[in-house]
Scaffold this motif. Structure first.
Motif, PDB file in Angstrom:
ATOM      1  N   UNK A 104       0.807  -1.218   0.000  1.00  0.00           N
ATOM      2  CA  UNK A 104       0.000   0.000   0.000  1.00  0.00           C
ATOM      3  C   UNK A 104       0.844   1.275   0.000  1.00  0.00           C
ATOM      4  N   UNK A 105       2.123   1.166   0.372  1.00  0.00           N
ATOM      5  CA  UNK A 105       2.964   2.364   0.369  1.00  0.00           C
ATOM      6  C   UNK A 105       3.552   2.670  -1.005  1.00  0.00           C
ATOM      7  N   UNK A 106       3.115   1.926  -2.022  1.00  0.00           N
ATOM      8  CA  UNK A 106       3.534   2.210  -3.393  1.00  0.00           C
ATOM      9  C   UNK A 106       4.698   1.382  -3.895  1.00  0.00           C
ATOM     10  N   UNK A 107       5.240   0.493  -3.071  1.00  0.00           N
ATOM     11  CA  UNK A 107       6.352  -0.352  -3.498  1.00  0.00           C
ATOM     12  C   UNK A 107       5.821  -1.541  -4.302  1.00  0.00           C
ATOM     13  N   UNK A 108       6.453  -1.777  -5.457  1.00  0.00           N
ATOM     14  CA  UNK A 108       6.149  -2.939  -6.292  1.00  0.00           C
ATOM     15  C   UNK A 108       7.457  -3.688  -6.532  1.00  0.00           C
ATOM     16  N   UNK A 109       7.381  -5.006  -6.543  1.00  0.00           N
ATOM     17  CA  UNK A 109       8.592  -5.800  -6.707  1.00  0.00           C
ATOM     18  C   UNK A 109       8.279  -7.046  -7.536  1.00  0.00           C
ATOM     19  N   UNK A 110       9.052  -7.279  -8.584  1.00  0.00           N
ATOM     20  CA  UNK A 110       8.919  -8.485  -9.393  1.00  0.00           C
ATOM     21  C   UNK A 110       9.875  -9.547  -8.867  1.00  0.00           C
ATOM     22  N   UNK A 111       9.322 -10.679  -8.474  1.00  0.00           N
ATOM     23  CA  UNK A 111      10.122 -11.771  -7.908  1.00  0.00           C
ATOM     24  C   UNK A 111      10.425 -12.776  -9.004  1.00  0.00           C
ATOM     25  N   UNK A 112      11.673 -12.839  -9.401  1.00  0.00           N
ATOM     26  CA  UNK A 112      12.104 -13.772 -10.430  1.00  0.00           C
ATOM     27  C   UNK A 112      12.250 -15.172  -9.858  1.00  0.00           C
ATOM     28  N   UNK A 113      12.067 -16.169 -10.716  1.00  0.00           N
ATOM     29  CA  UNK A 113      12.328 -17.539 -10.320  1.00  0.00           C
ATOM     30  C   UNK A 113      13.810 -17.863 -10.266  1.00  0.00           C
ATOM     31  N   UNK A 114      14.643 -16.974 -10.792  1.00  0.00           N
ATOM     32  CA  UNK A 114      16.092 -17.139 -10.711  1.00  0.00           C
ATOM     33  C   UNK A 114      16.588 -16.478  -9.435  1.00  0.00           C
ATOM     34  N   UNK A 115      17.244 -17.213  -8.538  1.00  0.00           N
ATOM     35  CA  UNK A 115      17.638 -16.646  -7.242  1.00  0.00           C
ATOM     36  C   UNK A 115      18.493 -15.392  -7.347  1.00  0.00           C
ATOM     37  N   UNK A 116      19.463 -15.375  -8.238  1.00  0.00           N
ATOM     38  CA  UNK A 116      20.342 -14.212  -8.374  1.00  0.00           C
ATOM     39  C   UNK A 116      19.567 -12.985  -8.814  1.00  0.00           C
ATOM     40  N   UNK A 117      18.726 -13.160  -9.826  1.00  0.00           N
ATOM     41  CA  UNK A 117      17.930 -12.038 -10.328  1.00  0.00           C
ATOM     42  C   UNK A 117      16.995 -11.519  -9.242  1.00  0.00           C
ATOM     43  N   UNK A 118      16.343 -12.443  -8.538  1.00  0.00           N
ATOM     44  CA  UNK A 118      15.435 -12.064  -7.462  1.00  0.00           C
ATOM     45  C   UNK A 118      16.184 -11.290  -6.376  1.00  0.00           C
ATOM     46  N   UNK A 119      17.323 -11.812  -5.954  1.00  0.00           N
ATOM     47  CA  UNK A 119      18.076 -11.174  -4.874  1.00  0.00           C
ATOM     48  C   UNK A 119      18.513  -9.761  -5.250  1.00  0.00           C
ATOM     49  N   UNK A 120      18.953  -9.560  -6.465  1.00  0.00           N
ATOM     50  CA  UNK A 120      19.411  -8.231  -6.870  1.00  0.00           C
ATOM     51  C   UNK A 120      18.236  -7.267  -7.067  1.00  0.00           C
ATOM     52  N   UNK A 121      17.074  -7.788  -7.440  1.00  0.00           N
ATOM     53  CA  UNK A 121      15.895  -6.930  -7.526  1.00  0.00           C
ATOM     54  C   UNK A 121      15.455  -6.497  -6.125  1.00  0.00           C
ATOM     55  N   UNK A 122      15.524  -7.397  -5.165  1.00  0.00           N
ATOM     56  CA  UNK A 122      15.229  -7.039  -3.782  1.00  0.00           C
ATOM     57  C   UNK A 122      16.193  -5.956  -3.299  1.00  0.00           C
TER      58      UNK A 122
END
Length: 538
Positions: A104-122
């Motif tokens: 609700x605070x406006x944050x959006x995050x795409x969680x990749x199935x690839x661990x490295x990609x997901x971790x760097x997006x986080x």
């Protein structure tokens, strides 16, 4: 209906009846048939698949049950056992983005199935060091390696299970399993950041549990999505049921549709009664050597075994959560959304407190699945098929579902409109875009699927001993009676239902062996990682 395949039948093979053709019933039928048994499936509905069925509303088509596929190698295994190439009959692709998360605070995050990609997006979106995320995923994968093969692929009710080197190795690593912490406590310790903790806490809902009570061992669930991967089948989730039904027919399983079972017939035995057949709703009797129930274990005992003792302590255990589902045919596309989406509640503890109180909170977490993103035939060109689900308590006498649905529908739409409007930068009027609608609540789910109280996963996993307290894959009170499906060990969800059929087949072979003239169907095992896809070039 096809006759049993003479090439794998023998005069000494048992005649086995399976009650129900859900995914576990189909898998059990294939396995037992390939081991040489004569197998007949008795299904009350007019089609196979159970919760893998479809709902059609005008130009929109929906899967009525599960919306996410993980560990597809357990489906592939059944085709391999039959000597077939899986990709010739069942095809799927790996999702690049497992889920799109929003707060609700406006944050959006795409969680990749690839661990490295997901971790760097986080790290980019939430500022949490990527290595911390990778360490958390690795810890979950370690828990799965230490315990998954034992807890998920073997009977926990057989002494042989506990006398293996695997169990001994796991016992030396007990301190790594987080058995004394809750799932939330583990994520607080390992991740810290509130948005990310909430994201990982949601994996408790994969088996209908509460992250503030469920054991930290369940942090292994994140490995299924971000290690092994998430997949989409060609034709949607209902294609799984169709493919396994076709396979079962090819190997010679006999199906009886529109054939509800009224009673499991028993006769006295030396120590306990023995299952000897079925009485159908029209009073016909079918004599069998063994019976397998893919029906919810509670209703199996209550409705089909009126004169046999029941495991009352196991059946009385706390149920998993249920769901309130809105099937919406939306006549406009929403590029802000992906195939799978989660719009989180502001107060997650309050949401689960409401569920435990038997009601719904005012600001529920909303899950939106849009399968028409990969299966364009599921919606018209101008629209999308929205499967909108919130966690709900099991059905109980004090609930007024008509009022709960009306109130929650408005709040869910308000939440979606509010969050998408902020994302889009202009007002979104979702109410005006819903062209078709159907609603399933816990009472509907119980009535349509015979899941006791509408519980999606049988009993909950809200304590450390939950895995040991699930109903076993065989009856301790009636010889010759076996169980598979989401209400028994190892639990609910597509992979675990498939594994329940594998475990049940192994248990039957150990308890009541018969001469096999084909390789045993329960000796194949897979690594932790699923294949990336079955594409046209597979």
């Amino acid at each position: 209906m096809p006759e049993p395949n003479a090439s794998i039948a023998s005069a000494t093979a048992p005649r086995i009846g399976i009650i129900g053709s859900g995914i576990a019933g189909l898998a059990a039928a294939v396995r037992l048939r390939l081991e040489g048994a004569h197998v007949e499936v008795f299904e009350a509905a007019d089609t196979p698949g159970g919760k893998l069925g479809e709902l059609v509303l005008g130009e929109y088509r929906f899967g009525i049950g599960p919306s996410l596929l993980t560990m597809p190698q357990y489906i592939d295994e059944l085709f391999t056992l039959a000597g077939e190439t899986p990709a010739d009959h069942f095809r799927y692709q790996r999702l690049e983005t497992v889920c799109r998360y929003a707060w609700e605070d406006g944050i959006w995050l795409d969680a990749s199935g690839d661990p490295e990609t997901f971790a760097h997006e986080v790290e980019r979106v939430l500022g949490v060091p990527a290595q911390r995320v990778l360490n958390t995923l690795a810890h979950g994968a370690e828990k799965y390696r230490l315990t998954g093969h034992t807890f998920l692929e073997k009977s926990l009710h057989s002494p042989k299970t506990w006398l293996t080197p695997e169990v001994g190795h796991a016992l030396t690593r007990l301190h790594r399993l987080d058995l004394t912490r809750t799932l939330h406590q583990v994520h607080e310790r390992d991740l810290g950041e509130a948005h990310l903790v909430q994201l990982f806490d949601r994996f408790a809902t994969y088996n209908g549990s509460n992250p503030y009570r469920a054991p930290g061992l369940l942090s292994m669930i994140a490995h299924f999505e971000h290690g092994a991967g998430a997949f989409v089948p060609e034709g949607g989730i209902p294609a799984i049921g169709r493919a396994l039904y076709d396979l079962a027919q090819r190997v010679g399983v006999i199906f009886h549709f529109n054939t509800p079972v009224a009673e499991i017939l028993t006769r006295p035995g030396r120590q306990r009664p023995r299952a000897v057949g079925l009485r159908l709703a029209d009073d016909r009797q079918v004599l069998l050597d063994r019976v397998v129930s893919n029906m919810d274990v509670f209703f199996t005992h209550e409705r089909l075994l009126p004169n046999a003792p029941a495991p009352t302590r196991v059946l009385a255990r706390e149920k998993s959560t249920s769901a309130l589902i809105f099937y919406w045919g939306v006549d406009k596309p929403f590029p802000e959304l992906d195939v799978h989406n989660i719009l989180f509640s502001v107060d997650y503890p309050a949401e689960f407190a409401a569920l435990e109180a038997g009601t719904l909170c005012d600001d529920p977490t909303v899950y939106i699945s849009i399968s028409s993103r990969y299966d364009q035939s599921a919606a018209p060109a101008h629209g999308e098929n929205w499967f909108v689900m919130i966690n709900a308590p099991c059905a109980a006498p004090h609930q007024d579902w008509e009022a709960l649905i009306q109130r929650t529908r408005e709040r869910v739409i308000d939440k979606i409109e509010r969050m998408l409007s902020r994302r889009r930068g202009q007002a979104v009027a979702l109410r005006d875009m819903i062209a078709e609608e159907a609603v399933f609540d816990p009472t509907t789910i119980e009535a349509s699927t015979l899941s006791h109280q509408g519980a999606l996963y049988g009993t909950s996993s809200n304590d450390r001993m939950a895995a040991f307290m699930r109903h076993p894959n065989h009856s301790r009170h009636v010889d010759g009676l076996y169980f598979c499906g989401g209400s028994v060990h190892p639990g609910g969800g597509l992979p675990l239902c498939l594994l329940s059929a594998k475990i049940m087949t192994r248990v039957m072979a150990q308890r009541e062996p018969w001469p096999h003239n084909v390789p045993s169907s329960h000796d194949i095992s897979f690594s932790n990682n699923a294949p990336s896809s079955h594409k046209d070039d597979a």
